[in-house]
Structure formats: structure tokens, C-alpha cells
Design a protein around this motif. Structure first.
Motif, PDB file in Angstrom:
ATOM      1  N   MET A  75      -3.826 -11.297  14.651  1.00  0.00           N
ATOM      2  CA  MET A  75      -3.237 -11.482  13.174  1.00  0.00           C
ATOM      3  C   MET A  75      -3.150 -12.159  13.093  1.00  0.00           C
ATOM      4  SD  MET A  75      -0.587  -8.070  13.151  1.00  0.00           S
ATOM      5  CE  MET A  75      -1.682  -6.732  13.897  1.00  0.00           C
ATOM      6  N   MET A  76      -3.330 -12.597  12.140  1.00  0.00           N
ATOM      7  CA  MET A  76      -2.735 -13.982  10.772  1.00  0.00           C
ATOM      8  C   MET A  76      -1.295 -12.847   9.718  1.00  0.00           C
ATOM      9  SD  MET A  76      -5.518 -15.683   8.158  1.00  0.00           S
ATOM     10  CE  MET A  76      -4.819 -14.684   6.162  1.00  0.00           C
ATOM     11  N   ARG A  77      -0.590 -14.370   9.737  1.00  0.00           N
ATOM     12  CA  ARG A  77       0.446 -14.174   9.133  1.00  0.00           C
ATOM     13  C   ARG A  77       0.337 -14.968   7.673  1.00  0.00           C
ATOM     14  NH1 ARG A  77       5.228 -12.470  12.670  1.00  0.00           N
ATOM     15  NH2 ARG A  77       4.581 -11.506  13.869  1.00  0.00           N
ATOM     16  N   GLU A  78       0.993 -14.447   7.104  1.00  0.00           N
ATOM     17  CA  GLU A  78       0.729 -15.199   5.135  1.00  0.00           C
ATOM     18  C   GLU A  78       1.946 -14.800   4.806  1.00  0.00           C
ATOM     19  OE1 GLU A  78      -0.798 -17.778   2.512  1.00  0.00           O
ATOM     20  OE2 GLU A  78      -1.846 -17.295   4.468  1.00  0.00           O
ATOM     21  N   CYS A  79       2.166 -15.489   3.927  1.00  0.00           N
ATOM     22  CA  CYS A  79       3.616 -15.230   3.240  1.00  0.00           C
ATOM     23  C   CYS A  79       3.516 -15.116   1.866  1.00  0.00           C
ATOM     24  CB  CYS A  79       4.472 -16.777   3.501  1.00  0.00           C
ATOM     25  SG  CYS A  79       5.433 -16.672   4.994  1.00  0.00           S
ATOM     26  N   GLY A  80       4.218 -14.862   1.091  1.00  0.00           N
ATOM     27  CA  GLY A  80       3.581 -14.248  -0.118  1.00  0.00           C
ATOM     28  C   GLY A  80       5.069 -13.929  -0.990  1.00  0.00           C
ATOM     29  N   ARG A  81       5.020 -14.156  -2.172  1.00  0.00           N
ATOM     30  CA  ARG A  81       6.517 -13.414  -3.444  1.00  0.00           C
ATOM     31  C   ARG A  81       6.040 -12.349  -3.915  1.00  0.00           C
ATOM     32  NH1 ARG A  81       7.262 -14.124  -8.986  1.00  0.00           N
ATOM     33  NH2 ARG A  81       5.239 -15.141  -9.338  1.00  0.00           N
ATOM     34  N   ILE A  82       6.881 -11.780  -4.178  1.00  0.00           N
ATOM     35  CA  ILE A  82       6.143  -9.798  -4.916  1.00  0.00           C
ATOM     36  C   ILE A  82       6.873 -10.212  -6.169  1.00  0.00           C
ATOM     37  CG2 ILE A  82       7.271  -7.608  -4.467  1.00  0.00           C
ATOM     38  CD1 ILE A  82       8.986  -8.415  -1.979  1.00  0.00           C
ATOM     39  N   VAL A  83       5.261  -9.536  -6.912  1.00  0.00           N
ATOM     40  CA  VAL A  83       5.746  -9.442  -7.854  1.00  0.00           C
ATOM     41  C   VAL A  83       5.484  -8.181  -8.939  1.00  0.00           C
ATOM     42  CG1 VAL A  83       4.305 -12.090  -8.452  1.00  0.00           C
ATOM     43  CG2 VAL A  83       2.688  -9.940  -7.738  1.00  0.00           C
ATOM     44  N   ALA A  84       4.911  -7.065  -8.045  1.00  0.00           N
ATOM     45  CA  ALA A  84       4.825  -6.016  -8.084  1.00  0.00           C
ATOM     46  C   ALA A  84       5.308  -5.021  -6.805  1.00  0.00           C
ATOM     47  CB  ALA A  84       4.048  -5.029  -9.233  1.00  0.00           C
ATOM     48  N   ILE A  85       6.033  -4.249  -7.041  1.00  0.00           N
ATOM     49  CA  ILE A  85       6.268  -2.874  -6.328  1.00  0.00           C
ATOM     50  C   ILE A  85       6.053  -2.324  -6.701  1.00  0.00           C
ATOM     51  CG2 ILE A  85       8.681  -2.063  -4.864  1.00  0.00           C
ATOM     52  CD1 ILE A  85       9.979  -4.246  -5.627  1.00  0.00           C
ATOM     53  N   GLU A  86       5.147  -0.830  -5.842  1.00  0.00           N
ATOM     54  CA  GLU A  86       4.855   0.307  -5.860  1.00  0.00           C
ATOM     55  C   GLU A  86       5.372   1.172  -4.800  1.00  0.00           C
ATOM     56  OE1 GLU A  86       0.734   0.399  -5.786  1.00  0.00           O
ATOM     57  OE2 GLU A  86       0.590  -0.675  -7.158  1.00  0.00           O
ATOM     58  N   ASP A  87       5.441   2.524  -4.492  1.00  0.00           N
ATOM     59  CA  ASP A  87       6.090   3.727  -4.237  1.00  0.00           C
ATOM     60  C   ASP A  87       5.403   3.108  -2.068  1.00  0.00           C
ATOM     61  OD1 ASP A  87       7.585   4.704  -5.495  1.00  0.00           O
ATOM     62  OD2 ASP A  87       6.029   5.930  -6.201  1.00  0.00           O
ATOM     63  N   ASP A  88       4.209   3.070  -1.940  1.00  0.00           N
ATOM     64  CA  ASP A  88       3.675   2.510  -1.054  1.00  0.00           C
ATOM     65  C   ASP A  88       3.181   1.170  -0.696  1.00  0.00           C
ATOM     66  OD1 ASP A  88       1.277   2.890  -2.159  1.00  0.00           O
ATOM     67  OD2 ASP A  88       0.384   3.993  -1.149  1.00  0.00           O
TER      68      ASP A  88
END
Length: 154
Positions: free
Chosen positions: A1-14
Motif C-alpha cells: 500500500m502506498m502512503r502519501e501525506c497532504g493538507r486538507i483543503v475541503a471537507i465533505e460528509d464522506d
């Protein structure tokens, strides 16, 4: 499994929309001078990408904007995707060239058949991407954050 990191820019319900910066491993690769991926990374270095990452049952309230999050993509999805993107247009190009040459016995028409086959191969890749865009199997998912122990220190 490839893992990556990132910054949240928007949030949805799912799902979360996560901004990633393309990282290159070309500095450690022996084929860096003859590799197309290295060229693409040099051209678009620092380019930001936005991905929709599924929450996989986690509550959206657990995450905040601008927070760092880790997500994963199964390796079989990456391998299938790479084979599809690279091999399908190539095989379609070769099939177009061979069939044009067999039908018309002309090198110029064989070249046009190769071009046509390549275009058909790219169209098939795009069609596959469109058909599987909502498939849960192909979507990245959030890796739950490590739970922090709230036990008092002794």
C-alpha cells in the motif's frame, strides 16, 4: 500500500479534498537522465495536486482545514493503472500499424494506422478512467490518525 501525506483543503460528509505536492525520487534513481518521469517532475516541480480522499467510515468532524492527513492507495491499483496507461496505447498503436500494413501494404498508411491506433488507445484509457471514477476500489482512503494516549505520566 502506498502512503502519501497532504493538507486538507475541503471537507465533505464522506471525503476530504487533500492538496499534495508532487515529490520526485529522481535524485536517487540511476536512470534519471533517460526517464520521462524525471523530465515531467522537473517541468512541473512544486505543482500542487488536489485529490478526493474517502473517509472510509471516519467522521468528518474529526478533521479540520489545513490539517495534515495521511492517505493510502492500494499497490494493485497503481500497478494496474500504470499498465493500462502505458501498455494499452502502445498495444493499440502496434495493432493499428499491423492491420493497416496488412490491409494496404503501404508504409505511409501503416504509419497513419499506428497514429490512429495510438489515439484509440488513449481514448480507451480516458473511457476507463471515466467509467471507474466513482469506484471505491480505485479511490484513496484516509489512514486513521494515531490515537494519542491520555494516560497521566508517572
Amino acid at each position: 500500500m502506498m502512503r502519501e501525506c497532504g493538507r486538507i483543503v475541503a471537507i465533505e460528509d464522506d471525503a476530504l479534498w487533500v492538496e499534495t505536492i508532487r515529490q520526485s525520487t529522481c535524485g536517487t534513481c540511476a536512470a534519471q537522465k533517460g526517464c520521462g518521469q524525471g523530465l515531467l517532475n522537473r517541468i512541473g516541480d512544486g505543482r500542487r495536486n488536489h485529490l478526493r480522499v474517502l473517509l472510509d467510515g471516519l467522521p468528518a468532524s474529526q478533521f479540520q482545514l489545513d490539517e495534515q492527513v495521511e492517505f493510502s492507495v492500494p499497490e494493485h491499483v497503481l500497478l494496474r493503472g500504470a499498465m493500462l496507461v502505458y501498455l494499452l496505447p502502445l498495444l493499440a498503436m502496434l495493432a493499428g500499424m499491423a492491420s493497416s500494413h496488412a490491409l494496404f501494404a503501404s508504409d505511409k498508411l501503416a504509419a497513419l494506422g499506428a497514429l490512429g491506433g495510438f489515439i484509440v488507445g488513449i481514448a480507451l484509457v480516458r473511457c476507463h478512467a471515466w467509467l471507474t471514477r466513482d469506484s471505491l476500489e480505485y479511490q484513496p482512503t484516509v489512514i486513521p490518525p494515531e490515537s494519542v494516549s491520555l494516560a497521566p505520566h508517572a
